[in-house]
Write an enzyme that holds these catalytic residues in place. Structure first.
Site, PDB file in Angstrom:
ATOM      1  N   CYS A 112      10.449   4.891   2.243  1.00 29.71           N
ATOM      2  CA  CYS A 112       9.096   4.419   1.979  1.00 29.71           C
ATOM      3  C   CYS A 112       9.037   3.784   0.594  1.00 29.71           C
ATOM      4  O   CYS A 112      10.042   3.668  -0.089  1.00 29.71           O
ATOM      5  CB  CYS A 112       8.134   5.591   2.039  1.00 29.71           C
ATOM      6  SG  CYS A 112       8.492   6.769   3.359  1.00 29.71           S
ATOM      7  N   ASP A 113       7.848   3.415   0.205  1.00 32.07           N
ATOM      8  CA  ASP A 113       7.601   2.955  -1.159  1.00 32.07           C
ATOM      9  C   ASP A 113       6.342   3.638  -1.649  1.00 32.07           C
ATOM     10  O   ASP A 113       5.318   3.650  -0.951  1.00 32.07           O
ATOM     11  CB  ASP A 113       7.423   1.434  -1.200  1.00 32.07           C
ATOM     12  CG  ASP A 113       8.721   0.703  -0.893  1.00 32.07           C
ATOM     13  OD1 ASP A 113       9.519   0.541  -1.821  1.00 32.07           O
ATOM     14  OD2 ASP A 113       8.935   0.340   0.268  1.00 32.07           O
TER      15      ASP A 113
END
Length: 418
Positions: free
Chosen positions: A6-7
């Site tokens: 993810c970010d």
């Protein structure tokens, strides 16, 4: 399964507008996984009570705080969320020199939820997570599948005044305080030589393994990663792209800025494919403790085709039924061993409607454009309403008890009109 993650982003004054902290995360997960948004009220427990996490049972605490979570529907923990004290946490998968193929223990997602339920500041959340990590360890499949997809975890944690980056490798960990500016994390280690808290044996363990000579300056990312930090900064990585997008708006970062970043497909932050963005979150936290935080969640895949809907913690908050998946209790294939022998239908009401709408957007270009425009208009109206709360506070808390469910209903009504 190739490493995908993810970010997560946080921006603090002076990089933001209006003395606010802006937190954001895309949860990138298997494309067929349903993510639900759920609320749990504060609760008191008697001594000796236990809490059943995804795979193991641990001791419960005397009191848990109210939390709102965006979570894969099949497990106990969460990818991201916030609590009533405006602590926000998101986690990332990280891989390094230490094997992640341990026995079933706490998932990183369990640690996200436990940190939110038990800590009223970001620093306390670091302490909660690391104490649990050292006591119970981390391990177990992170996918609803027999493939045994495992990883270690990093966490970005914020509150009204600061943020913390916490990175782990097995039971070892390091943490860095972030007091101003912005920070983003992706699926590689990012703590280098600025270490503000650490496992007491973390350096000695690295030295005993031959990863560090015990004399040169200690760099956590270099020592515990497969690769050096140069790889993290490599052109084209999502980490680098995310950092550039934050820098572009430095001094003027708002909730809208963060939503735009999470929707960005060219950077790969809004991920497509077998791993895709299955849920997104943006939180706006005023540094003034008299003002509420506003937490926006999509509860649906692909933020480009989703509506960020607001949630505010108030005393009589109601359950979020339209974004809560069906429960299978003790009959859930996740709870039976061997695990993951079948996959039940976990789609919640909003997910079903959104799935249909996404198919229409894909099939009919002009119609799809109109649907997306109407969604964005509704989102804008909601954000304008929330601006009053963020600036002036909440006069009638009970009016906000159904804020998120009502927004979901408006979204579904807009789908029906389309």
């Amino acid at each position: 399964m190739h490493p995908s993650s993810c970010d997560t982003f946080v921006a603090l004054p002076p990089s933001t507008e209006g003395q606010r902290i802006i937190f954001g995360k895309n949860s990138d997960r298997p494309c067929d996984e349903v993510q639900e948004v759920v609320y749990f009220p504060p609760r008191d427990y008697s001594p000796e009570e236990k809490v059943e996490c995804t795979y193991i049972e641990i001791e419960q605490v005397a009191h848990t705080y109210a939390v709102v979570l965006s979570k894969p529907a099949w497990l106990w923990g969460a990818e991201m969320g916030a609590n009533e004290h405006q602590v926000c946490i998101g986690n990332e998968a990280v891989w390094g020199r230490e094997s992640a193929d341990g026995d079933e223990a706490l998932l990183g997602m369990d640690l996200v939820r436990l940190g939110l339920e038990r800590a009223d500041t970001a620093e306390k959340a670091v302490n909660v997570i690391t104490e649990l990590l050292e006591k119970y360890g981390q391990g177990g499949s992170c996918m609803e599948d027999e493939c045994g997809f495992t990883y270690h975890n990093s966490f970005l944690i914020s509150d009204r005044k600061e943020a913390w980056l916490l990175e782990t490798s097995g039971k070892y960990w390091a943490a860095e305080r972030v007091e101003a500016g912005y920070r983003n994390i992706s699926n590689q280690y990012g703590i280098t030589t600025k270490i503000d808290k650490e496992h007491p044996e973390m350096r000695e363990y690295a030295r005993s393994k031959g990863w560090w000579d015990g004399k040169s300056e200690f760099n956590f990312a270099t020592v515990y990663s497969f690769m050096t930090t140069a790889r993290i900064e490599a052109s084209g990585s999502r980490y680098c792209e995310g950092k550039a997008l934050l820098e572009k708006s430095n001094g003027h970062i708002t909730a809208e800025t963060m939503m735009d970043i999470l929707r960005d497909k060219d950077s790969g932050i809004n991920m497509e494919g077998m791993f895709m963005t299955t849920g997104s979150m943006v939180s706006v936290i005023p540094t003034n403790p008299a003002l509420p935080g506003v937490h926006y969640f999509t509860a649906t895949p692909d933020p480009e085709r989703s509506l960020f809907k607001p949630f505010i913690f108030v005393k009589h908050t109601n359950q979020l039924k339209q974004t809560t998946s069906p429960s299978y209790g003790s009959n859930d294939p996740v709870k039976k061993t061997p695990r993951f022998q079948s996959k039940p239908d976990r789609k919640h009401e909003l997910f079903v409607k959104h799935e249909l709408m996404a198919a229409i957007i894909d099939t009919y270009k002009d119609r799809g454009k109109k649907i997306t425009e109407s969604m964005r208009q509704l989102e804008k109206e909601k954000m304008t309403e929330m601006e009053k709360c963020l600036s002036e506070g909440v006069e009638e808390p009970d009016f906000l008890a159904n804020l998120f469910p009502d927004s979901v209903k408006e979204e579904m009504a807009a789908y029906s009109k389309s």
